[in-house]
Design a protein around this motif. Structure first.
Motif, PDB file in Angstrom:
ATOM      1  N   ALA A  23       0.764  -1.183  -0.034  1.00 22.03           N
ATOM      2  CA  ALA A  23      -0.080   0.071   0.074  1.00 22.03           C
ATOM      3  C   ALA A  23       0.765   1.275  -0.011  1.00 22.03           C
ATOM      4  N   ALA A  24       0.492   1.962  -0.995  1.00 21.48           N
ATOM      5  CA  ALA A  24       1.434   3.472  -1.207  1.00 21.48           C
ATOM      6  C   ALA A  24       0.594   4.359  -0.932  1.00 21.48           C
ATOM      7  N   SER A  25       1.534   5.673  -0.558  1.00 16.16           N
ATOM      8  CA  SER A  25       0.468   6.915  -0.193  1.00 16.16           C
ATOM      9  C   SER A  25       0.426   7.634  -1.378  1.00 16.16           C
ATOM     10  N   GLY A  26       0.721   7.140  -2.658  1.00 14.14           N
ATOM     11  CA  GLY A  26       0.356   7.901  -3.790  1.00 14.14           C
ATOM     12  C   GLY A  26       0.803   7.124  -4.926  1.00 14.14           C
ATOM     13  N   ARG A  27       0.627   7.533  -6.161  1.00 14.61           N
ATOM     14  CA  ARG A  27       0.900   6.889  -7.457  1.00 14.61           C
ATOM     15  C   ARG A  27       2.341   7.009  -7.923  1.00 14.61           C
ATOM     16  N   TYR A  28       3.306   5.976  -7.898  1.00 13.27           N
ATOM     17  CA  TYR A  28       4.599   6.102  -8.444  1.00 13.27           C
ATOM     18  C   TYR A  28       5.030   4.922  -9.327  1.00 13.27           C
ATOM     19  N   ALA A  29       6.138   5.029 -10.029  1.00 14.53           N
ATOM     20  CA  ALA A  29       6.743   3.887 -10.806  1.00 14.53           C
ATOM     21  C   ALA A  29       6.997   2.834  -9.540  1.00 14.53           C
ATOM     22  N   MET A  30       6.879   1.693  -9.505  1.00 15.90           N
ATOM     23  CA  MET A  30       7.003   0.618  -8.439  1.00 15.90           C
ATOM     24  C   MET A  30       7.768  -0.646  -8.670  1.00 15.90           C
ATOM     25  N   GLY A  31       8.351  -1.193  -8.029  1.00 17.22           N
ATOM     26  CA  GLY A  31       9.091  -2.511  -8.108  1.00 17.22           C
ATOM     27  C   GLY A  31       9.091  -3.392  -6.757  1.00 17.22           C
ATOM     28  N   TRP A  32       9.187  -4.868  -7.174  1.00 19.17           N
ATOM     29  CA  TRP A  32       9.677  -5.542  -5.797  1.00 19.17           C
ATOM     30  C   TRP A  32      11.059  -6.068  -6.208  1.00 19.17           C
ATOM     31  N   PHE A  33      11.667  -6.202  -5.041  1.00 18.58           N
ATOM     32  CA  PHE A  33      12.953  -6.614  -5.052  1.00 18.58           C
ATOM     33  C   PHE A  33      13.060  -7.800  -3.781  1.00 18.58           C
ATOM     34  N   ARG A  34      14.069  -8.359  -3.695  1.00 23.96           N
ATOM     35  CA  ARG A  34      14.120  -9.483  -2.854  1.00 23.96           C
ATOM     36  C   ARG A  34      15.662  -9.526  -2.340  1.00 23.96           C
ATOM     37  N   GLN A  35      15.608 -10.030  -1.042  1.00 19.86           N
ATOM     38  CA  GLN A  35      17.064 -10.376  -0.522  1.00 19.86           C
ATOM     39  C   GLN A  35      17.094 -11.510   0.375  1.00 19.86           C
ATOM     40  N   ALA A  36      18.066 -12.291   0.023  1.00 21.80           N
ATOM     41  CA  ALA A  36      18.121 -13.722   0.832  1.00 21.80           C
ATOM     42  C   ALA A  36      19.137 -13.374   1.742  1.00 21.80           C
ATOM     43  N   GLY A  38      22.537 -13.077   3.263  1.00 22.83           N
ATOM     44  CA  GLY A  38      23.932 -13.170   2.693  1.00 22.83           C
ATOM     45  C   GLY A  38      24.125 -12.788   1.368  1.00 22.83           C
ATOM     46  N   LYS A  39      23.042 -12.183   0.782  1.00 20.23           N
ATOM     47  CA  LYS A  39      23.265 -12.122  -0.834  1.00 20.23           C
ATOM     48  C   LYS A  39      22.654 -10.555  -0.798  1.00 20.23           C
ATOM     49  N   GLU A  40      22.909 -10.082  -1.746  1.00 18.96           N
ATOM     50  CA  GLU A  40      22.753  -8.721  -2.504  1.00 18.96           C
ATOM     51  C   GLU A  40      21.133  -8.671  -2.519  1.00 18.96           C
ATOM     52  N   ARG A  41      20.660  -7.522  -2.221  1.00 20.21           N
ATOM     53  CA  ARG A  41      19.106  -7.174  -2.792  1.00 20.21           C
ATOM     54  C   ARG A  41      19.090  -7.244  -4.370  1.00 20.21           C
ATOM     55  N   GLU A  42      18.146  -8.062  -4.888  1.00 16.59           N
ATOM     56  CA  GLU A  42      17.944  -7.957  -6.213  1.00 16.59           C
ATOM     57  C   GLU A  42      16.618  -7.611  -6.886  1.00 16.59           C
ATOM     58  N   PHE A  43      16.553  -7.502  -8.093  1.00 14.75           N
ATOM     59  CA  PHE A  43      15.256  -7.019  -8.936  1.00 14.75           C
ATOM     60  C   PHE A  43      14.472  -8.239  -8.888  1.00 14.75           C
ATOM     61  N   VAL A  44      13.324  -8.009  -8.825  1.00 15.15           N
ATOM     62  CA  VAL A  44      12.128  -9.067  -9.148  1.00 15.15           C
ATOM     63  C   VAL A  44      11.254  -8.795 -10.364  1.00 15.15           C
ATOM     64  N   ALA A  45      10.621  -7.597 -10.125  1.00 17.59           N
ATOM     65  CA  ALA A  45       9.697  -7.017 -11.001  1.00 17.59           C
ATOM     66  C   ALA A  45       9.514  -5.579 -10.894  1.00 17.59           C
ATOM     67  N   ALA A  46       8.845  -5.059 -12.034  1.00 18.07           N
ATOM     68  CA  ALA A  46       8.803  -3.549 -12.021  1.00 18.07           C
ATOM     69  C   ALA A  46       7.464  -3.178 -12.733  1.00 18.07           C
ATOM     70  N   THR A  47       6.890  -2.030 -12.427  1.00 22.77           N
ATOM     71  CA  THR A  47       5.673  -1.606 -13.421  1.00 22.77           C
ATOM     72  C   THR A  47       5.835  -0.066 -13.138  1.00 22.77           C
ATOM     73  N   SER A  48       5.549   0.632 -14.428  1.00 20.94           N
ATOM     74  CA  SER A  48       5.233   1.766 -14.542  1.00 20.94           C
ATOM     75  C   SER A  48       4.256   2.357 -13.927  1.00 20.94           C
ATOM     76  N   ARG A  49       4.068   3.778 -13.763  1.00 21.34           N
ATOM     77  CA  ARG A  49       2.889   4.592 -13.022  1.00 21.34           C
ATOM     78  C   ARG A  49       1.684   3.977 -13.461  1.00 21.34           C
ATOM     79  N   ASP A  50       1.382   3.977 -14.722  1.00 21.56           N
ATOM     80  CA  ASP A  50       0.209   3.629 -15.278  1.00 21.56           C
ATOM     81  C   ASP A  50      -0.295   2.117 -15.363  1.00 21.56           C
ATOM     82  N   GLY A  51       0.729   1.418 -14.890  1.00 21.57           N
ATOM     83  CA  GLY A  51       0.684  -0.096 -14.790  1.00 21.57           C
ATOM     84  C   GLY A  51       0.676  -0.726 -16.325  1.00 21.57           C
ATOM     85  N   TYR A  52       0.947  -0.046 -17.166  1.00 19.85           N
ATOM     86  CA  TYR A  52       0.964  -0.662 -18.817  1.00 19.85           C
ATOM     87  C   TYR A  52       2.371  -1.403 -19.172  1.00 19.85           C
ATOM     88  N   SER A  53       3.236  -0.640 -18.608  1.00 18.43           N
ATOM     89  CA  SER A  53       4.625  -1.496 -18.729  1.00 18.43           C
ATOM     90  C   SER A  53       4.936  -2.265 -17.494  1.00 18.43           C
TER      91      SER A  53
END
Length: 120
Positions: A23-36, A38-53
């Motif tokens: 839940a966000a407090s506004g509309r932004y370009a957003m993404g998910w990352f994960r960190q296991a 002992g490992k670096e935080r890595e990219f999982v998925a992203a979406t544009s502000r309008d959700g089309y990309s």
């Protein structure tokens, strides 16, 4: 101040599913990352502000789906066919700029993270 609040993590058996929410407090370009551990935080998925990309890292393609409900300012990550290697703390991230952001350094705001544990 931008606030991001994640939920939906938990323990699931391999092959199971979970849906994360952010839940966000506004509309932004957003993404998910994960960190296991002992490992670096890595990219999982992203979406544009309008959700089309959207964009995914190769290891989650065809298993994870990123989506958003802009009326609710909420980001989702539907995770299917989970594998033990998906175990990590999952973070949502947001940035006010346009387009997709695939690099963690391009996100200005981060949630507190939610633990996902997949047992074999």
């Amino acid at each position: 101040q931008v606030q991001l609040v994640e939920s939906g993590g938990g323990l699931v058996q391999a092959g199971g599913s979970l849906r994360l929410s952010c839940a966000a407090s506004g509309r932004y370009a957003m993404g998910w990352f994960r960190q296991a551990p002992g490992k670096e935080r890595e990219f999982v998925a992203a979406t544009s502000r309008d959700g089309y990309s959207t964009y995914y890292t190769d290891s989650v393609k065809a298993r994870f789906t990123i989506s958003r409900d802009n009326a609710k300012n909420t980001l989702y990550l539907q995770m299917n066919n989970l594998k033990p290697e998906d175990t990590a703390v999952y973070y949502c991230a947001a940035d006010p700029g346009p387009g997709l952001r695939l690099d963690k350094w391009r996100y200005a705001y981060w949630g507190q993270g939610t633990q996902v544990t997949v047992s074999s």
